[in-house]
Design an enzyme around this catalytic site. Sequence first.
Site, short mmCIF file in Angstrom:
data_model
loop_
_atom_site.label_atom_id
_atom_site.label_comp_id
_atom_site.label_asym_id
_atom_site.label_seq_id
_atom_site.Cartn_x
_atom_site.Cartn_y
_atom_site.Cartn_z
N GLY A 268 -6.85 -0.47 7.34
CA GLY A 268 -5.99 0.72 7.08
C GLY A 268 -5.60 1.13 8.64
O GLY A 268 -6.18 2.41 8.90
N LYS B 13 -2.70 -0.18 -5.06
CA LYS B 13 -2.47 0.87 -6.60
C LYS B 13 -1.57 1.58 -6.92
O LYS B 13 -0.98 2.54 -6.07
CB LYS B 13 -3.50 1.21 -7.07
N ASN C 22 4.95 6.59 1.82
CA ASN C 22 4.33 5.22 1.57
C ASN C 22 5.01 4.34 2.73
O ASN C 22 6.61 4.77 3.27
CB ASN C 22 4.41 4.66 0.39
N HIS D 65 6.09 0.16 3.63
CA HIS D 65 6.61 -0.83 2.81
C HIS D 65 6.51 -1.40 3.88
O HIS D 65 7.21 -1.94 5.08
CB HIS D 65 7.35 -0.54 2.43
N ASP E 170 7.82 1.28 -4.41
CA ASP E 170 8.65 0.74 -3.51
C ASP E 170 9.66 1.76 -3.53
O ASP E 170 10.69 0.53 -3.49
CB ASP E 170 8.97 -0.91 -2.99
#
Length: 293
Positions: free
Chosen positions: A90, A169, A185, A187, A228
Site C-alpha cells: 500500500g 481483484k 486506479n 497502473h 485497466d
Amino acid sequence: MDATVAPPATRPGRSLHSNPALTTRRGTRPRPWGPAASGQANAVRCELSRRPEPRLVLRAAADAQQGGGGGEAAGAGRRKRLAVFVSGGGSNFRAIHEAALGGEVHGDVVVLVTDKPGCGGAEHARSNDIPVVVFPKLKNAPEGVSVPELLDTLREHQVDIVLLAGYLKLIPAELIREYPRSILNIHPSLLPAFGGKGYYGLKVHKAVIASGARYSGPTVHFVDEHYDTGKTLAQRVVPVFADDTPELLAARVLHEEHQVYVEAVAALCEDRILWREDGVPLIQSRLNPDVYL
C-alpha cells in the site's frame, strides 16, 4: 497496481533537464538507444504544433455524478471522504494518506478495503485508526463481506471517492454503478500497453523490458468493469534504459506513481476533473483554470 519496491531517496524535478531519472543513473549518463549510441549526429528538434482548444463540456465530475457517489454529489467546499482498496504494502495508499494529512489532498481516508487482511496496507490503516474492511469473502478470510454489505459499509462511511492502490481483484459492477466517474486506479505502465488481467507488479516491468519499449511510466485511470480499460486521466513518462532490470525500472516508476496519483486525487477532490465531449477526462490546473493537464 503499485509495486512493492522502495522508491529512490531523491525526488526528481519537473523537467527533462532536472530529473535525475532521465539524465543520470549510477553516477553516469544513461546509454542511449539507436543511432546516437554509435556516435551518429542525428539530433531532431521537436516542437508542439498549434492546435485549436478542444471543445469541453465544462462540467465538474461531481456534477456529473448525481445519484452516484453514495447517492449525492459532494459539494466542492467540503473535504471528500475516500475509501482506498489495497492488496499489498500500500505505498500509494500511504502517499495519499500523508498528502491528505498534510493538506495537499482536500479529503480524508475514512475506510480501507482489502482482500488480504494481513497485508502492509491494512496494518498501516489500523495503526492510523482507519477502519479495515475485508472484501471479498474468501475461505482464508471468513470475515470478508459480500457486495451488498460492502456497499452498505461505504454508504455508512459516506464515501465520495474510491481509490484502488494495488488492489488485485476485479471491482464488481454494482460498485462501479454506485460510484460513476468516482473510482480511480493506478497502473505501472503507459496504458493501454501492458495492462489487463495478470499484468501487475514486476510482471509489468518484465514485459516492458522484454518488449524493447524505450519508455514506460504510471497511468491513473477511471475504473470500468474490466481490468485497466477505463479512461486515462494522467500519465508520467519514465525512460527504459538499455541495461535495465525489472526492479530498477519498478523503483523509478513507483516514485512517479506516488506523485501523479496524489495530483490526480487532489484534482478529483477539488472537482477539477472536466470531461471533453468525446468522454475524455482532463485535469484543470489549480493555478490557471484555462489550462488542462
